[in-house]
Design an enzyme around this catalytic site. Structure first.
Site, PDB file in Angstrom:
ATOM      1  N   SER A  35       0.776  -1.196  -0.092  1.00 49.24           N
ATOM      2  CA  SER A  35       0.016   0.091   0.109  1.00 49.24           C
ATOM      3  C   SER A  35       0.943   1.123   0.148  1.00 49.24           C
ATOM      4  O   SER A  35       2.071   1.119   0.559  1.00 49.24           O
ATOM      5  CB  SER A  35      -0.743   0.120   1.287  1.00 49.24           C
ATOM      6  OG  SER A  35      -0.669   1.079   1.724  1.00 49.24           O
ATOM      7  N   LYS A  36       0.387   2.347  -0.509  1.00 53.74           N
ATOM      8  CA  LYS A  36       1.077   3.613  -0.426  1.00 53.74           C
ATOM      9  C   LYS A  36       1.385   4.110   0.864  1.00 53.74           C
ATOM     10  O   LYS A  36       2.498   4.910   0.869  1.00 53.74           O
ATOM     11  CB  LYS A  36       0.126   4.726  -1.036  1.00 53.74           C
ATOM     12  CG  LYS A  36      -0.309   4.683  -2.579  1.00 53.74           C
ATOM     13  CD  LYS A  36      -1.181   5.917  -2.900  1.00 53.74           C
ATOM     14  CE  LYS A  36      -2.157   5.571  -3.878  1.00 53.74           C
ATOM     15  NZ  LYS A  36      -3.064   6.606  -4.235  1.00 53.74           N
ATOM     16  N   ARG A  37       0.670   3.714   1.805  1.00 58.44           N
ATOM     17  CA  ARG A  37       1.276   3.850   3.299  1.00 58.44           C
ATOM     18  C   ARG A  37       2.139   3.135   3.886  1.00 58.44           C
ATOM     19  O   ARG A  37       2.752   3.292   4.888  1.00 58.44           O
ATOM     20  CB  ARG A  37      -0.092   4.077   4.049  1.00 58.44           C
ATOM     21  CG  ARG A  37      -1.145   5.219   3.648  1.00 58.44           C
ATOM     22  CD  ARG A  37      -2.562   5.052   4.274  1.00 58.44           C
ATOM     23  NE  ARG A  37      -3.275   3.939   3.741  1.00 58.44           N
ATOM     24  CZ  ARG A  37      -3.669   4.004   2.519  1.00 58.44           C
ATOM     25  NH1 ARG A  37      -3.834   5.065   1.801  1.00 58.44           N
ATOM     26  NH2 ARG A  37      -4.412   2.811   1.945  1.00 58.44           N
TER      27      ARG A  37
END
Ligand code: GLU
Ligand code: ZN
Length: 493
Positions: free
Chosen positions: A258-260
């Protein structure tokens, strides 16, 4: 002479650049360069709530750092300027008007509550739960009545009542049945065009021939193809582009990266001292490979060999260890001068722990070749050379305990005497090694065991660059002073 291939990289400037985005940029760039086509760099900044100018700057900076050039886009211009969607709103409003006028889109007055309620009911009845076409063919009276209630309509695109089939360049033929691709919103009630409209409209107007993007966008493809077909009928587009959906990237625990995820952040790789060529080499392997037996290659080799048909549709696993190993290889391949230049950012504040005036460039250049073969990431350079520029070796009790055994004081004393006998022409790695070897023999220790206390006394660490080359560069006075300090500490303990 450029051929007709036109691809685009079109990120949204939200948050920090992440590796998924870099992989998409890389595949588009390599595809364009291999084909001698055109790479369009477009900024999809229509979501004012999430987009930021800072993120836009970071995107451009990231592209430059990675070494990607683009033929049309920000700072470069081109025949389809502007390339920031926030500056193209009139274009989209005009297209929406034309779609409405041609009956390819319509006003939808349904409220969110009504849509939710009908979706729930459809779900309960086991029917497809997408938009049900309620406003498709409203009479003018009905529409007027809705407006009289104060409802603000959105604009919805009318999907054709037939299956949509396309051949994905990575996945082969894919068919979507109409019940799975309902009519969808393209302009908000407040008049703001949505991503669902602006993305394919720009692809059409910018004459994009190939769309290479992440698999997460696969389900929007049938909607975009239908919109394209409408644009062709309106003579706003000439062709439907080819699509290629790049595989998912899986992170820890086999979950989608995920981008996070901290592992996703491009800035992290930059700060740790990945070389752009090392990172790109690794990211290219997320779905592609040069050959079964070669993991390490240059970007030029990738460009020369890149064929979208070779991309593997299966999810790719992100493996940080492998990324680091590949990066280490690229570090080793640098010529010495490029290597020392690449280290430069880490030799200064805020990374370097030493005072700027204590840094000695000549000493650094002498030791650098030994570091070059051992670094995984460039930021590791500071820990490897800090013994040269800090007034005292770093204090690390764990290393001290590990290296200083019973008898270490006697060994160090003998080593000191033997080292003190060397000077000038004989203060050289080979002689230094012979001295410590001989000291070890006197105490019945093999070189490895004899070396450990000397290393910790002089560098503070149990691991590091080759010890005798390190002592050679550190010089006699400081080497002896550090051994004396260690002897004092051992004696006092
Ligand atoms: N702006 C979109 C994104 O950031 C790109 C979509 C596309 O490549 O079509 O996901
Ligand atoms: Zn409706």
């Amino acid at each position: 002479m450029a051929n007709a291939t036109r691809v685009r990289f079109c990120p949204s400037p939200t948050g920090n650049p992440h590796v998924g985005l870099v992989r998409t940029a890389l595949f588009n760039w390599a595809f364009a360069r291999h084909q001698q086509g055109t790479l369009v760099f477009r900024i999809e900044d229509t979501d004012a709530a999430r987009d930021s100018e800072e993120s836009y700057r970071q995107l451009l900076d990231a592209m430059r750092w990675l070494g990607f050039d683009w033929d049309e886009g920000p700072e470069v211009g081109g025949p389809h300027a502007p390339y920031r969607q926030s500056q193209r709103m009139d274009v989209y409003r005009d297209v929406a008007r034309k779609l409405l006028a041609a009956g390819r889109a319509y006003h939808c007055y349904c409220s969110t509550e009504e849509l939710d309620a009908r979706r729930e009911a459809a779900r309960a009845a086991g029917k497809p739960s997408g938009y049900d076409g309620h406003c498709r063919d409203l009479t003018e009276e009905r529409a007027e009545a809705y407006r009289a209630e104060g409802r603000q309509p959105i604009v919805r695109f009318r999907m054709p009542d037939r299956a949509i089939t396309f051949t994905d360049l990575v996945r082969g033929e894919i068919t979507y049945q109409p019940e799975n691709v309902p009519d969808y919103g393209i302009v908000r009630a407040n008049g703001a065009p949505l991503y669902t409209l602006v993305n394919p409209v720009d692809d059409a107007l910018m004459e994009i021939t190939h769309v290479l993007r992440g698999e997460d966008l696969l389900s929007s493809t049938p909607r975009q193809i239908a919109l394209y077909e409408a644009l062709i009928d309106l003579q706003l587009a000439t062709r439907v582009p080819e699509f290629a959906h790049l595989p998912y990237v899986m992170g820890e625990g086999n979950k989608k990266l995920s981008k996070r995820d901290p592992q996703s952040s491009l800035n992290l790789y930059r700060e740790r001292g990945f070389l752009p060529e090392g990172l790109l080499n690794y990211l290219s392997l997320l779905g592609w490979s040069l050959s079964a037996d070669r993991d390490i290659f240059s970007i030029e080799e990738m460009v020369a060999a890149f064929d979208i048909a070779d991309v593997n549709p299966n999810p790719a696993r992100f493996d940080l260890k492998k990324a680091e190993a590949i990066n280490a290889d690229h570090i080793r391949q640098l010529d010495p001068k490029t290597f020392t230049e690449a280290c430069e950012p880490w030799l200064n504040a805020p990374y370097a722990p030493w005072a700027p005036e204590d840094f000695d460039r000549a000493a650094f250049e002498e030791i650098a070749p030994h570091a070059q073969t051992r670094l995984t990431v460039l930021s590791d350079i500071t820990a490897n050379v800090d013994f040269l520029f800090l007034p005292e070796p770093v204090e690390d009790e764990a290393s001290w305990k590990k290296a200083m055994k019973e008898g270490s004081d006697a060994l160090l004393a003998t080593a000191r005497t033997r080292l003190a006998a060397l000077d000038g022409e004989t203060w050289k790695a080979e002689e230094l090694k012979a001295a410590v070897l001989a000291a070890g023999e006197e105490h019945g220790l093999k070189l490895g065991k004899a070396q450990a206390p000397v290393r910790v006394a002089v560098t503070g660490r149990t691991v590091g660059l080759p010890l005798f080359e390190s002592l050679e560069v550190l010089g006699k006075p400081r080497t002896l002073a550090r051994i004396d300090a260690a002897l004092a500490k051992l004696g006092g303990a």
